[in-house]
Scaffold this motif. Structure first.
Motif, short mmCIF file in Angstrom:
data_model
loop_
_atom_site.label_atom_id
_atom_site.label_comp_id
_atom_site.label_asym_id
_atom_site.label_seq_id
_atom_site.Cartn_x
_atom_site.Cartn_y
_atom_site.Cartn_z
N GLU A 137 48.43 62.52 59.05
CA GLU A 137 49.69 62.82 58.36
C GLU A 137 50.38 64.05 58.97
O GLU A 137 51.61 64.11 59.09
CB GLU A 137 49.42 63.06 56.87
CG GLU A 137 49.09 61.77 56.12
CD GLU A 137 48.71 62.03 54.68
OE1 GLU A 137 48.66 63.22 54.28
OE2 GLU A 137 48.41 61.05 53.96
N LYS A 138 49.53 65.02 59.39
CA LYS A 138 50.06 66.20 60.05
C LYS A 138 50.77 65.80 61.35
O LYS A 138 51.87 66.30 61.68
CB LYS A 138 48.95 67.21 60.37
CG LYS A 138 48.47 67.99 59.14
CD LYS A 138 47.21 68.77 59.42
CE LYS A 138 47.46 69.87 60.44
NZ LYS A 138 46.26 70.71 60.65
N LYS A 183 52.00 62.83 62.09
CA LYS A 183 53.20 62.07 61.75
C LYS A 183 54.34 62.98 61.32
O LYS A 183 55.52 62.70 61.56
CB LYS A 183 52.88 61.09 60.62
CG LYS A 183 52.05 59.89 61.09
CD LYS A 183 51.78 58.97 59.91
CE LYS A 183 50.93 57.80 60.34
NZ LYS A 183 50.65 56.90 59.21
N SER A 184 53.99 64.10 60.72
CA SER A 184 55.03 65.04 60.26
C SER A 184 55.57 65.89 61.42
O SER A 184 56.48 66.70 61.22
CB SER A 184 54.48 65.94 59.16
OG SER A 184 53.44 66.74 59.68
#
Length: 300
Positions: free
Chosen positions: A273-274, A276-277
């Protein structure tokens, strides 16, 4: 928390079985200790009875030897008594015959021996010193012959009387000997009866000890059989407990691995998620989480 509870619920049946087994094993161990103590007591009692039995058998052997020795001595005395009685009977008959003989001779001889001898000497002197006719001399010679026969009977009666007195003395001695032998035989018989009673009592005690030893042996064998069965059961349950412990440890390890794998998976998702962010700075741990295999990370 719910996952932990679910994991605990999965292990609970195993834990319950382990707990039950531990309780059963504890009871079996207590029963084993009890049986071992009972066997020790029974074997100690049996050893004591065996020792008593050994002593009783020694006593029995000694009493039998005493009885045998007394019996041999009594038989010897009985033989002596029989011989003494036979001798007494023979001598008594001789004494009776001798008494009759002496009495018969005494009735024929009324004069003392000294008087008969004086009369013979007087008649012989008369023949030698007087002038006698042939008829008178023959008459004196016949008188001398009659007195000589009478002297012979008198001497025989005197000797017979002495023999009779000797026989009476011997008979008196034999009566004392027979009485003494009877007393000795009676005393020995009494001692033999006492020893015989002792032998009978010892035999009864031996039979009682043998019965008790047999009974104790049966009890020992039965308890030993129970102990052997209990030990086998204890081994079986101990082996089962070891299996359950291994199974429990195995399941606990698996649950730990599953829990760790889940945590790693969650961390890996957060790293993804990191990324992707748009965050480009990753830590060494983030890199390991992204590119390492789940199994390697769990093992670490």
């Amino acid at each position: 928390m719910e996952d932990d509870k679910a994991s605990y619920d999965m292990l609970q049946p195993l834990l319950n079985e382990v707990s039950n087994l531990r309780s059963e094993i504890s009871e079996l161990k207590e029963r084993r200790a009890q049986l071992i103590n009972e066997l020790k007591d029974l074997r100690a009692k049996r050893r004591g009875l065996v020792e008593e039995l050994r002593n009783l058998k020694n006593n029995l052997r000694q009493e039998r030897e005493k009885f045998k020795a007394l019996k041999e001595e009594r038989n010897k005395l009985l033989n002596n008594l029989r011989t003494a009685r036979e001798e007494y009977s023979t001598l008594l008959e001789l004494a009776r015959d001798k008494k009759i003989e002496v009495e018969n001779l005494s009735r024929e001889v009324k004069m003392p021996i000294s008087a008969i001898r004086e009369e013979i000497n007087r008649l012989e002197w008369e023949i030698q010193t007087k002038v006698l006719t042939l008829e008178q001399e023959n008459e004196l010679i016949n008188k001398i012959k009659r007195y000589e026969k009478l002297l012979e009977k008198a001497l025989k009666a005197a000797n017979g009387r002495n023999e009779y007195l000797e026989l009476k003395a011997t008979l008196a001695s034999l009566r004392l000997q027979i009485s003494d032998l009877r007393k000795k035989i009676s005393n020995i018989s009494e001692n033999m009866k006492k020893i015989g009673d002792n032998i009978a009592r010892i035999k009864q005690e031996i039979s009682a000890r043998v019965a008790l030893i047999s009974e104790l042996t049966n009890q020992i064998n039965e308890k030993q059989k129970n102990l052997d069965a209990l030990i086998n059961e204890l081994k079986s349950k101990s082996a089962r407990l070891e299996e359950l412990r291994n199974e429990y440890n195995k399941r606990v390890q698996e649950l730990k691995k599953q829990k760790i794998a889940k945590i790693i998976e969650e961390k890996k998702k957060r790293v993804e998620e990191k990324i992707k962010s748009g965050e480009k700075r990753l830590t060494l741990e983030d890199i390991k989480l992204l590119y390492g295999s789940s199994e390697d990370l769990v093992d670490e």
